[in-house]
Design a protein around this motif. Structure first.
Motif, PDB file in Angstrom:
ATOM      1  N   SER A  14       0.807  -1.446  -0.298  1.00  0.00           N
ATOM      2  CA  SER A  14      -0.095  -0.074  -0.251  1.00  0.00           C
ATOM      3  C   SER A  14       0.483   1.468   0.045  1.00  0.00           C
ATOM      4  CB  SER A  14      -1.018   0.101   1.266  1.00  0.00           C
ATOM      5  OG  SER A  14      -0.174  -0.079   2.746  1.00  0.00           O
ATOM      6  N   LEU A  15       2.176   1.236   0.804  1.00  0.00           N
ATOM      7  CA  LEU A  15       3.118   2.476   1.031  1.00  0.00           C
ATOM      8  C   LEU A  15       2.971   2.498  -0.714  1.00  0.00           C
ATOM      9  CD1 LEU A  15       5.220   2.040   3.907  1.00  0.00           C
ATOM     10  CD2 LEU A  15       3.263   3.268   3.325  1.00  0.00           C
ATOM     11  N   ILE A  16       3.761   1.454  -1.130  1.00  0.00           N
ATOM     12  CA  ILE A  16       4.330   1.975  -3.051  1.00  0.00           C
ATOM     13  C   ILE A  16       2.790   2.124  -3.812  1.00  0.00           C
ATOM     14  CG2 ILE A  16       4.928   0.461  -4.739  1.00  0.00           C
ATOM     15  CD1 ILE A  16       6.348  -1.662  -3.130  1.00  0.00           C
ATOM     16  N   GLY A  17       2.540   1.550  -3.215  1.00  0.00           N
ATOM     17  CA  GLY A  17       0.539   1.988  -4.314  1.00  0.00           C
ATOM     18  C   GLY A  17       0.115   3.101  -4.326  1.00  0.00           C
ATOM     19  N   ALA A  18      -0.014   3.890  -3.044  1.00  0.00           N
ATOM     20  CA  ALA A  18       0.068   5.137  -2.730  1.00  0.00           C
ATOM     21  C   ALA A  18       1.028   6.278  -3.297  1.00  0.00           C
ATOM     22  CB  ALA A  18       0.653   5.968  -0.936  1.00  0.00           C
ATOM     23  N   THR A  19       3.011   5.704  -3.180  1.00  0.00           N
ATOM     24  CA  THR A  19       3.385   6.590  -4.312  1.00  0.00           C
ATOM     25  C   THR A  19       3.291   6.916  -5.586  1.00  0.00           C
ATOM     26  OG1 THR A  19       5.484   5.613  -2.087  1.00  0.00           O
ATOM     27  CG2 THR A  19       5.964   7.075  -4.241  1.00  0.00           C
ATOM     28  N   ILE A  20       2.909   5.459  -6.172  1.00  0.00           N
ATOM     29  CA  ILE A  20       2.816   5.253  -7.543  1.00  0.00           C
ATOM     30  C   ILE A  20       1.080   5.791  -7.708  1.00  0.00           C
ATOM     31  CG2 ILE A  20       1.404   4.158  -9.555  1.00  0.00           C
ATOM     32  CD1 ILE A  20       3.409   1.956  -8.636  1.00  0.00           C
ATOM     33  N   GLY A  21      -0.049   6.170  -6.491  1.00  0.00           N
ATOM     34  CA  GLY A  21      -0.821   7.499  -6.775  1.00  0.00           C
ATOM     35  C   GLY A  21      -0.463   8.226  -6.952  1.00  0.00           C
ATOM     36  N   TRP A  22       0.265   8.823  -5.953  1.00  0.00           N
ATOM     37  CA  TRP A  22       0.998   9.885  -5.777  1.00  0.00           C
ATOM     38  C   TRP A  22       1.403  10.444  -7.004  1.00  0.00           C
ATOM     39  CZ3 TRP A  22       5.491  12.681  -5.820  1.00  0.00           C
ATOM     40  CH2 TRP A  22       5.427  14.373  -5.250  1.00  0.00           C
ATOM     41  N   GLY A  23       2.130   9.830  -7.766  1.00  0.00           N
ATOM     42  CA  GLY A  23       2.642  10.999  -9.053  1.00  0.00           C
ATOM     43  C   GLY A  23       2.190  10.806  -9.823  1.00  0.00           C
ATOM     44  N   GLY A  49      -5.288  15.052  -6.237  1.00  0.00           N
ATOM     45  CA  GLY A  49      -3.874  14.057  -5.842  1.00  0.00           C
ATOM     46  C   GLY A  49      -4.043  13.217  -4.862  1.00  0.00           C
ATOM     47  N   ARG A  50      -5.373  13.870  -3.530  1.00  0.00           N
ATOM     48  CA  ARG A  50      -5.625  12.425  -2.583  1.00  0.00           C
ATOM     49  C   ARG A  50      -5.755  11.115  -2.736  1.00  0.00           C
ATOM     50  NH1 ARG A  50      -7.069  17.331   1.562  1.00  0.00           N
ATOM     51  NH2 ARG A  50      -5.483  18.050   2.087  1.00  0.00           N
ATOM     52  N   ARG A  51      -7.221  11.817  -4.005  1.00  0.00           N
ATOM     53  CA  ARG A  51      -7.527  10.940  -4.675  1.00  0.00           C
ATOM     54  C   ARG A  51      -6.971   9.594  -5.126  1.00  0.00           C
ATOM     55  NH1 ARG A  51     -11.509  12.320  -8.923  1.00  0.00           N
ATOM     56  NH2 ARG A  51     -12.350  13.929  -7.798  1.00  0.00           N
ATOM     57  N   PHE A  52      -6.011  10.205  -6.104  1.00  0.00           N
ATOM     58  CA  PHE A  52      -5.050   8.813  -6.991  1.00  0.00           C
ATOM     59  C   PHE A  52      -4.175   8.882  -5.350  1.00  0.00           C
ATOM     60  CE2 PHE A  52      -5.111  11.486 -10.453  1.00  0.00           C
ATOM     61  CZ  PHE A  52      -5.890   9.834 -11.456  1.00  0.00           C
ATOM     62  N   LEU A  53      -3.660   9.795  -5.021  1.00  0.00           N
ATOM     63  CA  LEU A  53      -2.845   8.195  -3.491  1.00  0.00           C
ATOM     64  C   LEU A  53      -3.871   7.653  -2.094  1.00  0.00           C
ATOM     65  CD1 LEU A  53      -0.221   9.629  -1.945  1.00  0.00           C
ATOM     66  CD2 LEU A  53      -2.153  10.360   0.282  1.00  0.00           C
ATOM     67  N   TRP A  54      -5.019   7.953  -2.300  1.00  0.00           N
ATOM     68  CA  TRP A  54      -6.359   6.795  -1.621  1.00  0.00           C
ATOM     69  C   TRP A  54      -6.274   5.890  -2.433  1.00  0.00           C
ATOM     70  CZ3 TRP A  54      -5.717   6.510   3.380  1.00  0.00           C
ATOM     71  CH2 TRP A  54      -4.904   7.605   4.018  1.00  0.00           C
ATOM     72  N   LEU A  55      -6.657   5.535  -4.089  1.00  0.00           N
ATOM     73  CA  LEU A  55      -7.321   4.839  -4.232  1.00  0.00           C
ATOM     74  C   LEU A  55      -5.609   3.821  -5.257  1.00  0.00           C
ATOM     75  CD1 LEU A  55      -8.765   6.626  -7.293  1.00  0.00           C
ATOM     76  CD2 LEU A  55      -9.693   4.830  -5.551  1.00  0.00           C
ATOM     77  N   GLY A  56      -3.939   4.592  -5.053  1.00  0.00           N
ATOM     78  CA  GLY A  56      -3.060   4.056  -5.122  1.00  0.00           C
ATOM     79  C   GLY A  56      -3.164   2.773  -3.840  1.00  0.00           C
ATOM     80  N   LEU A  58      -5.043   1.631  -1.737  1.00  0.00           N
ATOM     81  CA  LEU A  58      -5.973   1.067  -2.051  1.00  0.00           C
ATOM     82  C   LEU A  58      -5.619   0.018  -2.990  1.00  0.00           C
ATOM     83  CD1 LEU A  58      -8.783   0.100  -0.489  1.00  0.00           C
ATOM     84  CD2 LEU A  58     -10.229   0.904  -1.969  1.00  0.00           C
ATOM     85  N   ALA A  59      -5.470  -0.308  -3.482  1.00  0.00           N
ATOM     86  CA  ALA A  59      -5.052  -1.179  -4.556  1.00  0.00           C
ATOM     87  C   ALA A  59      -4.158  -1.472  -4.216  1.00  0.00           C
ATOM     88  CB  ALA A  59      -4.824  -0.307  -6.053  1.00  0.00           C
ATOM     89  N   GLY A  60      -2.184  -1.089  -3.615  1.00  0.00           N
ATOM     90  CA  GLY A  60      -2.027  -1.578  -3.824  1.00  0.00           C
ATOM     91  C   GLY A  60      -2.339  -3.014  -2.336  1.00  0.00           C
ATOM     92  N   GLY A  61      -2.478  -2.915  -1.387  1.00  0.00           N
ATOM     93  CA  GLY A  61      -2.794  -3.395  -0.052  1.00  0.00           C
ATOM     94  C   GLY A  61      -3.699  -4.573  -0.085  1.00  0.00           C
ATOM     95  N   LEU A  62      -4.729  -4.771  -0.941  1.00  0.00           N
ATOM     96  CA  LEU A  62      -5.372  -5.625  -2.017  1.00  0.00           C
ATOM     97  C   LEU A  62      -4.951  -6.376  -2.552  1.00  0.00           C
ATOM     98  CD1 LEU A  62      -8.947  -3.806  -2.594  1.00  0.00           C
ATOM     99  CD2 LEU A  62      -8.438  -4.975  -0.118  1.00  0.00           C
TER     100      LEU A  62
END
Length: 82
Positions: A14-23, A49-56, A58-62
């Protein structure tokens, strides 16, 4: 099943996904001048920007938890067969 390992895998991905989503959010906000809307208000930029961060995240964690669960189930199945 080792639930601590599954949770740790979910947190890490989820940390990796959040980083990708933020980017992705940062790239999406840099619009070309040829597009119709050239100005986005500051409040919408933060929300976008926050929407992409949270979606990334969530997707990464799942994905991480699912992958770790499947790996553990396969290992348990292989132990039972041998």
């Amino acid at each position: 099943m080792n639930y601590r390992l599954i949770l740790a895998a979910g947190v890490m991905t989820s940390l990796i996904g959040a980083t990708i989503g933020w980017g992705m959010g940062q790239v999406a906000l840099r619009r070309q001048s040829s597009q119709v809307q050239t100005y986005v208000s500051q409040g919408y930029q933060e929300l976008y920007g926050r929407r992409f961060l949270w979606l990334g995240a969530l997707a990464g964690g799942l994905i991480g938890m699912g992958q770790c669960s499947v790996l553990q189930l396969k290992r348990a199945e292989n132990r039972e067969k041998s």
